[in-house]
Scaffold this motif. Structure first.
Motif, PDB file in Angstrom:
ATOM      1  N   ASP A 169      12.472  67.659  41.242  1.00 38.84           N
ATOM      2  CA  ASP A 169      12.537  66.241  41.614  1.00 38.84           C
ATOM      3  C   ASP A 169      11.475  65.473  40.827  1.00 38.84           C
ATOM      4  O   ASP A 169      10.719  66.053  40.033  1.00 38.84           O
ATOM      5  CB  ASP A 169      12.404  66.045  43.128  1.00 38.84           C
ATOM      6  CG  ASP A 169      11.046  66.473  43.677  1.00 38.84           C
ATOM      7  OD1 ASP A 169      10.049  66.409  42.933  1.00 38.84           O
ATOM      8  OD2 ASP A 169      10.984  66.884  44.848  1.00 38.84           O
ATOM      9  N   ALA A 185       8.712  63.901  41.709  1.00 38.67           N
ATOM     10  CA  ALA A 185       7.318  64.226  42.005  1.00 38.67           C
ATOM     11  C   ALA A 185       6.897  65.498  41.278  1.00 38.67           C
ATOM     12  O   ALA A 185       5.787  65.592  40.734  1.00 38.67           O
ATOM     13  CB  ALA A 185       7.120  64.388  43.515  1.00 38.67           C
ATOM     14  N   GLN A 186       7.785  66.491  41.252  1.00 45.35           N
ATOM     15  CA  GLN A 186       7.486  67.734  40.539  1.00 45.35           C
ATOM     16  C   GLN A 186       7.403  67.491  39.039  1.00 45.35           C
ATOM     17  O   GLN A 186       6.548  68.057  38.355  1.00 45.35           O
ATOM     18  CB  GLN A 186       8.567  68.773  40.835  1.00 45.35           C
ATOM     19  CG  GLN A 186       8.546  69.302  42.264  1.00 45.35           C
ATOM     20  CD  GLN A 186       9.746  70.190  42.548  1.00 45.35           C
ATOM     21  OE1 GLN A 186      10.887  69.739  42.565  1.00 45.35           O
ATOM     22  NE2 GLN A 186       9.483  71.473  42.750  1.00 45.35           N
ATOM     23  N   THR A 232       1.974  70.624  43.656  1.00 45.34           N
ATOM     24  CA  THR A 232       3.053  69.637  43.621  1.00 45.34           C
ATOM     25  C   THR A 232       4.206  70.123  42.764  1.00 45.34           C
ATOM     26  O   THR A 232       5.376  69.971  43.132  1.00 45.34           O
ATOM     27  CB  THR A 232       2.528  68.296  43.084  1.00 45.34           C
ATOM     28  OG1 THR A 232       1.473  67.836  43.934  1.00 45.34           O
ATOM     29  CG2 THR A 232       3.631  67.249  43.052  1.00 45.34           C
ATOM     30  N   GLY A 288       6.578  72.335  44.374  1.00 44.07           N
ATOM     31  CA  GLY A 288       7.370  71.748  45.438  1.00 44.07           C
ATOM     32  C   GLY A 288       6.654  71.578  46.759  1.00 44.07           C
ATOM     33  O   GLY A 288       7.284  71.248  47.765  1.00 44.07           O
ATOM     34  N   SER A 348       6.848  67.887  47.686  1.00 35.59           N
ATOM     35  CA  SER A 348       8.257  67.575  47.940  1.00 35.59           C
ATOM     36  C   SER A 348       8.724  68.167  49.263  1.00 35.59           C
ATOM     37  O   SER A 348       9.536  67.568  49.970  1.00 35.59           O
ATOM     38  CB  SER A 348       9.122  68.112  46.793  1.00 35.59           C
ATOM     39  OG  SER A 348       8.746  67.522  45.566  1.00 35.59           O
ATOM     40  N   LEU A 407       7.584  65.874  51.984  1.00 37.23           N
ATOM     41  CA  LEU A 407       8.413  64.678  52.011  1.00 37.23           C
ATOM     42  C   LEU A 407       9.801  64.977  52.561  1.00 37.23           C
ATOM     43  O   LEU A 407      10.392  64.154  53.269  1.00 37.23           O
ATOM     44  CB  LEU A 407       8.536  64.086  50.606  1.00 37.23           C
ATOM     45  CG  LEU A 407       7.243  63.582  49.964  1.00 37.23           C
ATOM     46  CD1 LEU A 407       7.512  63.047  48.566  1.00 37.23           C
ATOM     47  CD2 LEU A 407       6.590  62.505  50.817  1.00 37.23           C
ATOM     48  N   SER A 408      10.319  66.159  52.235  1.00 33.32           N
ATOM     49  CA  SER A 408      11.643  66.545  52.717  1.00 33.32           C
ATOM     50  C   SER A 408      11.676  66.623  54.237  1.00 33.32           C
ATOM     51  O   SER A 408      12.646  66.204  54.884  1.00 33.32           O
ATOM     52  CB  SER A 408      12.044  67.893  52.114  1.00 33.32           C
ATOM     53  OG  SER A 408      13.297  68.317  52.601  1.00 33.32           O
ATOM     54  N   ARG A 428      11.771  63.157  55.545  1.00 35.30           N
ATOM     55  CA  ARG A 428      13.084  62.568  55.306  1.00 35.30           C
ATOM     56  C   ARG A 428      14.114  63.090  56.307  1.00 35.30           C
ATOM     57  O   ARG A 428      14.928  62.340  56.842  1.00 35.30           O
ATOM     58  CB  ARG A 428      13.522  62.883  53.876  1.00 35.30           C
ATOM     59  CG  ARG A 428      14.779  62.159  53.422  1.00 35.30           C
ATOM     60  CD  ARG A 428      14.974  62.347  51.925  1.00 35.30           C
ATOM     61  NE  ARG A 428      16.131  61.601  51.462  1.00 35.30           N
ATOM     62  CZ  ARG A 428      17.370  62.085  51.442  1.00 35.30           C
ATOM     63  NH1 ARG A 428      17.597  63.326  51.852  1.00 35.30           N
ATOM     64  NH2 ARG A 428      18.380  61.355  51.013  1.00 35.30           N
ATOM     65  N   HIS A 432       2.830  57.465  43.721  1.00 33.29           N
ATOM     66  CA  HIS A 432       3.183  58.084  44.998  1.00 33.29           C
ATOM     67  C   HIS A 432       2.408  57.426  46.141  1.00 33.29           C
ATOM     68  O   HIS A 432       2.967  57.180  47.221  1.00 33.29           O
ATOM     69  CB  HIS A 432       2.860  59.588  44.968  1.00 33.29           C
ATOM     70  CG  HIS A 432       3.621  60.340  43.920  1.00 33.29           C
ATOM     71  ND1 HIS A 432       3.315  61.638  43.570  1.00 33.29           N
ATOM     72  CD2 HIS A 432       4.672  59.980  43.151  1.00 33.29           C
ATOM     73  CE1 HIS A 432       4.149  62.042  42.622  1.00 33.29           C
ATOM     74  NE2 HIS A 432       4.972  61.047  42.349  1.00 33.29           N
ATOM     75  N   THR A 437      10.530  61.004  45.247  1.00 30.36           N
ATOM     76  CA  THR A 437      11.202  62.230  44.803  1.00 30.36           C
ATOM     77  C   THR A 437      12.249  61.968  43.735  1.00 30.36           C
ATOM     78  O   THR A 437      12.697  62.897  43.067  1.00 30.36           O
ATOM     79  CB  THR A 437      11.883  62.930  45.990  1.00 30.36           C
ATOM     80  OG1 THR A 437      12.835  62.019  46.592  1.00 30.36           O
ATOM     81  CG2 THR A 437      10.859  63.342  47.028  1.00 30.36           C
ATOM     82  N   THR A 456      15.284  60.404  44.312  1.00 30.58           N
ATOM     83  CA  THR A 456      16.649  60.239  44.800  1.00 30.58           C
ATOM     84  C   THR A 456      17.095  58.782  44.652  1.00 30.58           C
ATOM     85  O   THR A 456      18.279  58.484  44.655  1.00 30.58           O
ATOM     86  CB  THR A 456      16.763  60.656  46.286  1.00 30.58           C
ATOM     87  OG1 THR A 456      15.790  59.937  47.054  1.00 30.58           O
ATOM     88  CG2 THR A 456      16.517  62.153  46.436  1.00 30.58           C
TER      89      THR A 456
END
Length: 460
Positions: free
Chosen positions: A129, A131-132, A154, A157, A160, A163-164, A167, A398, A440, A442
């Protein structure tokens, strides 16, 4: 993932190692034509028939002309860094040879890669993603153990994953809110408002923790500016030389020797400290150049994240020190009081300063208690958090998105408390999801991607 960006289907090439003379250089080729073009230049084997993740030694030739003896590393998509067909050419480290190889490849319709384009393709192919992907650049630029560790966390992941979870919490409740809207005529609530209030409270806390970590992350990534302040002849230049273990600053018994600021970088336990040796501060001097130096010293003092106030324990009074401390605290300046020439003072003289906190006694000339000062610098800066495995936000983009997320979360929280209708709650939740998505990737725009990846080095 959107793969309609201009030039997406091109095959690209770039030098992946640093330019200049070395033992070897690596040239990376990625895209649909990689194997076909390299097969024309590598007569030793038919690359189209070789397995992925294999190495092949042979001559790279342009017609009958031998360019170099190379090793080809084959990676067939999607099991490659970019998710495409990739060939990495390990050649000899002559810039002339590297340029020859790139020229013969580009003459066959493969174009030069833009900065960060390999990693951008990895992002667009769903290999990582956003961020990665940004952490890749941070890892390349890392120059301490701490910055390397934060970037790796980071890139693998860790951020991320955090954050996942946030979300998923939002999406779970958002789905129930949206369901309520479908049955608005029946006036029913599928989503438990009290349960969601608890989830929003957890989301708010998690977001606040990530935002709070940015202060530490900024220290890890960019270092800490430390100004060494004090009266003339307090030993500031001697201290700088001792910390650096080299004679960087001129040391003299003559007051006002340092006319301008001297800046050097010191790595202590994985944290970069940007040390600034300043001109001695005295209020009354007839020397115009020294007056400018004193003015610059005060500017650096106010701009620094941390100030070492160095004072001579033999000549400084408690009243003078109290005045300095009052000034620091009035201007909210973080400081450490360091008494120098402690090797020449009696216990009674040192006890004279015990009323002050944040103090340490050293001998800069004899290298006494310098290690203790270094530890205090680290503790004052990172408060023991450098070894924490939790996510540390180091990216300003971020952090800005997290600040916007927190504002939206607080709006959702206020909406719950005021029992606003589900359709309004749904809008606020979508806004929260939007801010998470910008981190991320998306939710992205082509110009945003171009800007982010343009800061990468070519070949990555």
């Amino acid at each position: 993932m959107n793969t309609t960006l201009q030039g997406w289907d091109d095959t690209i090439v770039a030098l992946a190692t640093a330019p200049g003379i070395g033992a070897i250089g690596v040239i990376r080729v990625s895209g649909p034509s990689s194997f076909m073009v390299l097969n024309q230049l590598f007569p030793s084997k038919d690359l189209l028939k070789q397995a992925s993740h294999t190495l092949h030694v042979g001559l790279l030739k342009d017609g009958d002309t031998v360019i170099d003896e190379v090793v080809l590393s084959l990676y067939k998509g999607p099991k490659s860094y970019t998710g495409e067909d990739v060939i990495e050419i390990s050649c000899h480290g002559s810039p002339y040879i590297q340029e020859q190889i790139i020229q013969v490849i580009t003459s066959r319709g493969i174009r030069l890669a833009k900065p960060g384009e390999f990693t951008q393709r990895a992002f667009l192919k769903g290999k990582m993603d956003l961020a990665q992907a940004e952490a890749v650049a941070d890892l390349i630029a890392s120059n301490t153990e701490a910055s390397k560790r934060a970037a790796l966390h980071t890139m693998r992941g860790g951020f991320s994953s955090d954050l996942s979870q946030l979300r998923e919490t939002l999406i779970r409740f958002s789905a129930l809110i949206e369901l309520e809207l479908d049955f608005s005529q029946e006036d029913v609530e599928f989503a438990d408002r009290s349960a969601f209030a608890d989830l929003i409270a957890q989301l708010k806390t998690a977001t606040q923790q990530l935002i709070a970590s940015f202060k530490l992350g900024n220290v890890i990534k960019n270092g800490v500016q430390v100004a060494i302040i004090g009266k003339p002849n307090a030993g500031k230049s001697t201290l700088l030389n001792t910390l650096l273990n080299e004679n960087r600053a001129i040391v003299s018994d003559i007051a006002g020797t340092t006319r301008d600021t001297i800046e050097e970088v010191l790595n202590i336990d994985g944290v970069l400290f940007r040390l600034i040796d300043t001109a001695g501060i005295r209020e009354h001097t007839s020397d115009a150049i020294e007056q400018i130096g004193v003015s610059k010293s005060k500017e650096k003092m106010r701009a620094a994240e941390l100030v070492i106030y160095l004072f001579d324990v033999l000549t400084t009074t408690a009243e003078e020190l109290a005045q300095v401390v009052a000034e620091f605290e009035a201007e909210n300046i973080q400081y450490i009081l360091v008494g120098n020439k402690a090797d020449l003072a009696s216990k009674e003289q040192l006890a004279y300063f015990e009323q002050f906190s944040h103090q340490l006694f050293i001998s800069a000339k004899n290298n006494e208690q310098i290690e203790a000062l270094k530890k205090e610098l680290v503790n004052k800066t990172i408060h023991g958090n450098i070894h924490a495995e939790s996510t540390i936000v180091t990216n300003a983009r971020h952090n800005a998105a997290l600040v916007a997320l927190l504002q939206s979360v607080e709006e959702v929280e206020a909406g719950l408390q005021n029992r606003v209708p589900g359709d309004l709650l749904a809008l606020d939740i979508r806004q929260c999801l939007h801010h998470l998505g910008t981190i991320t990737g998306t939710i992205t725009h082509e110009d945003q991607l171009d800007y982010i990846f343009s800061k990468f080095c070519i070949g990555k």
